[in-house]
Design a protein around this motif. Structure first.
Motif, PDB file in Angstrom:
ATOM      1  N   ARG A  56      66.764 -15.622  -9.619  1.00 59.66           N
ATOM      2  CA  ARG A  56      68.084 -14.311  -9.614  1.00 59.66           C
ATOM      3  C   ARG A  56      66.808 -13.955 -10.965  1.00 59.66           C
ATOM      4  NH1 ARG A  56      71.886 -17.633 -10.256  1.00 59.66           N
ATOM      5  NH2 ARG A  56      73.303 -16.481  -8.736  1.00 59.66           N
ATOM      6  N   LYS A  68      71.059  -6.303 -11.715  1.00 61.31           N
ATOM      7  CA  LYS A  68      71.606  -7.738 -11.357  1.00 61.31           C
ATOM      8  C   LYS A  68      71.315  -8.300 -10.281  1.00 61.31           C
ATOM      9  CE  LYS A  68      72.814  -8.433 -16.049  1.00 61.31           C
ATOM     10  NZ  LYS A  68      71.871  -8.763 -17.135  1.00 61.31           N
ATOM     11  N   ILE A  70      69.135 -10.788  -6.774  1.00 58.53           N
ATOM     12  CA  ILE A  70      69.153 -11.383  -6.136  1.00 58.53           C
ATOM     13  C   ILE A  70      67.563 -12.020  -4.879  1.00 58.53           C
ATOM     14  CG2 ILE A  70      69.833 -12.984  -4.458  1.00 58.53           C
ATOM     15  CD1 ILE A  70      70.499 -14.126  -6.634  1.00 58.53           C
ATOM     16  N   ASP A 141      73.254  -9.223  -7.696  1.00 60.42           N
ATOM     17  CA  ASP A 141      73.731 -10.123  -7.703  1.00 60.42           C
ATOM     18  C   ASP A 141      74.755 -10.120  -8.054  1.00 60.42           C
ATOM     19  OD1 ASP A 141      74.360 -13.486  -9.154  1.00 60.42           O
ATOM     20  OD2 ASP A 141      73.209 -12.299 -10.678  1.00 60.42           O
ATOM     21  N   LYS A 143      77.468 -13.227  -9.373  1.00 54.55           N
ATOM     22  CA  LYS A 143      77.428 -14.172 -10.235  1.00 54.55           C
ATOM     23  C   LYS A 143      78.014 -13.549 -11.559  1.00 54.55           C
ATOM     24  CE  LYS A 143      75.750 -18.662 -12.254  1.00 54.55           C
ATOM     25  NZ  LYS A 143      75.407 -19.339 -12.827  1.00 54.55           N
TER      26      LYS A 143
END
Length: 332
Positions: A56, A68, A70, A141, A143
């Motif tokens: 991450r 952001k 991955i 990402d 999350k």
């Protein structure tokens, strides 16, 4: 994004997690990533999967635009578990198919049905290298936006169940509509996904996984000192697997569509407020029988006490109603 010129030989896949840095990320994305405030967190596994090494990354471009990300790599390490996982991914070409989905198939689907974007993660790039064989996928990402996985046994809300079934109908519809608009069958639009003679990589990869992969799984169980009784029971299940998957991925004329191939609850991301879902892990995308997707999805999202005829029929009706509402191409 501010583009930068990167020599081709500067692009490589990290051999160590420490190599996931701003210089490497700039090279594969073709943008200028700032060394300041760059944070890479290894072993940031999503869900229960073990077929990828997830890093991450929180960073920003030189102009201050936050990113952001991955970074999805092949499993790394020296354990038997890692070797087993890497063998599965490489032998079955899971990473190749996921990259092909995001870079080739997905752009076609959203041309037909733009609302599919609402269910997808943002794809930045992905590529394969040989000698040594490796791969990388870079995605947005989710999350930080409040998305999380629902592990098997923790069930979806009613809204999330219905939304996942609606997605399935929209995805299958878009693939059929694409076939109709191009006036070509899916196996000709995407020959790398399906071949009626079962000689191409996708079908071969499934057979590789379920023949060689399951044999290696038995060897893995032995290394992990699983009981003889457990291993004998596992091996007793193997003869039934090949005919099942042969039927699933057999061309079925007008009933064939693109299928996710692994759409169970753990491959759904849900937002904390329960108002949105995203579908991940397209490593098994293929041409096949859409009822397979539906069966896997419904079995995984319905609690055991609700896995009854009336509940299943309700979700099936939702699927067909959603599909038919979209049908303006004369598809039956």
């Amino acid at each position: 994004m501010s583009k930068v010129e990167i020599p081709t030989n500067a692009i490589a896949i990290p051999e160590n997690l420490e190599d996931v840095n701003h210089t490497w990320l700039s090279s594969i994305l073709g943008i200028s990533i700032s060394p300041s405030n760059f944070l890479a967190t290894p072993n940031a596994q999503v869900g229960t999967g073990f077929l990828s090494q997830i890093v991450r990354v929180s960073c920003e471009e030189l102009d201050g635009t936050p990113l952001k990300l991955i970074v999805k790599l092949l499993p790394q390490g020296d354990s038997s578990n890692t070797d087993f996982a890497k063998t599965i991914v490489v032998d079955a070409a899971f990473d190749v198919r996921e990259i092909d989905f995001y870079s080739i198939i997905y752009p076609d689907l959203i041309q037909v049905l733009p609302e599919l974007k609402d269910y997808m993660c943002h794809f930045y790039t992905g590529f394969i290298t040989e000698n040594p064989r490796s791969s990388v996928i870079v995605m947005g990402d989710l999350k930080p936006d409040g998305y999380k996985t629902i592990n098997f046994g923790n069930y979806l809300s009613e809204f999330q169940m219905e939304e996942s079934v609606k997605f399935m109908a929209k995805f299958h519809y878009a693939s059929n509509a694409l076939e109709y608009k191009k006036k070509l069958p899916l196996d000709q639009i995407y020959p790398f996904l399906h071949d009626k003679n079962a000689n191409e990589p996708t079908k071969q990869s499934f057979f590789t996984f379920f023949i060689n992969g399951l044999a290696k799984l038995d060897a893995f169980f032995e290394k992990e000192n699983c009981s003889v009784e457990f291993r004998d029971y596992f091996k007793s299940l193997l003869p039934d697997q090949i005919p099942i998957f042969t039927n699933v991925f057999r061309a079925m004329n007008k009933h064939t569509s693109l299928i996710h191939g692994d759409l169970w609850s753990n491959n759904l991301l849900v937002q904390d407020d329960g108002k949105s879902i995203k579908v991940i892990d397209w490593q098994l995308v293929a041409c096949g029988d859409p009822s397979y997707d539906l069966a896997v999805l419904i079995i995984s999202i319905l609690p055991p006490e609700r896995l009854k005829r009336d509940e299943v029929e309700r979700l099936l009706r939702l699927y067909f109603d959603t599909y038919l509402e979209l049908s303006d191409f004369g598809i039956e």
